[in-house]
Design a protein around this motif. Sequence first.
Motif, PDB file in Angstrom:
ATOM      1  N   LYS A   1       0.811  -1.213   0.000  1.00 26.74           N
ATOM      2  CA  LYS A   1       0.000   0.000   0.000  1.00 26.74           C
ATOM      3  C   LYS A   1       0.847   1.267   0.000  1.00 26.74           C
ATOM      4  N   GLY A   2       2.170   1.119   0.088  1.00 30.08           N
ATOM      5  CA  GLY A   2       3.065   2.269   0.080  1.00 30.08           C
ATOM      6  C   GLY A   2       3.240   2.909   1.441  1.00 30.08           C
ATOM      7  N   ILE A   3       2.966   2.163   2.499  1.00 28.48           N
ATOM      8  CA  ILE A   3       3.097   2.683   3.863  1.00 28.48           C
ATOM      9  C   ILE A   3       4.410   2.183   4.447  1.00 28.48           C
ATOM     10  N   TYR A   4       5.212   3.106   4.937  1.00 31.01           N
ATOM     11  CA  TYR A   4       6.496   2.771   5.539  1.00 31.01           C
ATOM     12  C   TYR A   4       6.556   3.405   6.921  1.00 31.01           C
ATOM     13  N   CYS A   5       7.642   3.172   7.627  1.00 32.56           N
ATOM     14  CA  CYS A   5       7.806   3.810   8.931  1.00 32.56           C
ATOM     15  C   CYS A   5       8.027   5.312   8.726  1.00 32.56           C
ATOM     16  N   ALA A   6       7.831   6.072   9.782  1.00 33.27           N
ATOM     17  CA  ALA A   6       7.911   7.528   9.697  1.00 33.27           C
ATOM     18  C   ALA A   6       9.290   7.998   9.263  1.00 33.27           C
ATOM     19  N   LYS A   7      10.340   7.351   9.756  1.00 39.56           N
ATOM     20  CA  LYS A   7      11.699   7.759   9.386  1.00 39.56           C
ATOM     21  C   LYS A   7      11.937   7.573   7.893  1.00 39.56           C
TER      22      LYS A   7
ATOM     23  N   GLN B   1       9.632   7.504   5.482  1.00 42.46           N
ATOM     24  CA  GLN B   1       8.824   8.458   4.741  1.00 42.46           C
ATOM     25  C   GLN B   1       9.430   9.856   4.797  1.00 42.46           C
ATOM     26  N   ASP B   2       9.955  10.249   5.951  1.00 47.28           N
ATOM     27  CA  ASP B   2      10.612  11.558   6.063  1.00 47.28           C
ATOM     28  C   ASP B   2      11.842  11.639   5.174  1.00 47.28           C
ATOM     29  N   ARG B   3      12.637  10.567   5.135  1.00 45.83           N
ATOM     30  CA  ARG B   3      13.836  10.551   4.311  1.00 45.83           C
ATOM     31  C   ARG B   3      13.468  10.652   2.829  1.00 45.83           C
ATOM     32  N   GLU B   4      12.432   9.927   2.408  1.00 53.47           N
ATOM     33  CA  GLU B   4      12.006   9.981   1.005  1.00 53.47           C
ATOM     34  C   GLU B   4      11.506  11.374   0.634  1.00 53.47           C
ATOM     35  N   GLU B   5      10.769  12.015   1.514  1.00 56.24           N
ATOM     36  CA  GLU B   5      10.287  13.366   1.246  1.00 56.24           C
ATOM     37  C   GLU B   5      11.439  14.355   1.166  1.00 56.24           C
ATOM     38  N   ALA B   6      12.439  14.188   2.019  1.00 59.49           N
ATOM     39  CA  ALA B   6      13.600  15.082   1.994  1.00 59.49           C
ATOM     40  C   ALA B   6      14.377  14.931   0.696  1.00 59.49           C
ATOM     41  N   GLU B   7      14.437  13.726   0.161  1.00 60.73           N
ATOM     42  CA  GLU B   7      15.154  13.502  -1.092  1.00 60.73           C
ATOM     43  C   GLU B   7      14.408  14.127  -2.268  1.00 60.73           C
TER      44      GLU B   7
END
Length: 70
Positions: A45-51, A53-59
């Motif tokens: 479903k594309g759900i990962y841990c918060a860390k 998801q934050d790293r992917e958004e920062a990239e």
Amino acid sequence: MSVSIVFTVIILAGCVALLSIRVMLKKDGRFPDMHIGNHAALREKGIYCAKTQDREEAEKRNLQERMNRN
């Protein structure tokens, strides 16, 4: 020792034994991994841990967007 303390210790020991039966009886028995990032249905479903998801958004953000955020 009080009877209630002895009774409590016996109940706790029984609970630990019951929870670990599967681990003790299997050849390579392990406790199940409860980390959200290792759960196959959530990954689909594309759900990962918060860390993660934050790293992917920062990239995804460029330097200017990161500078404005701070």
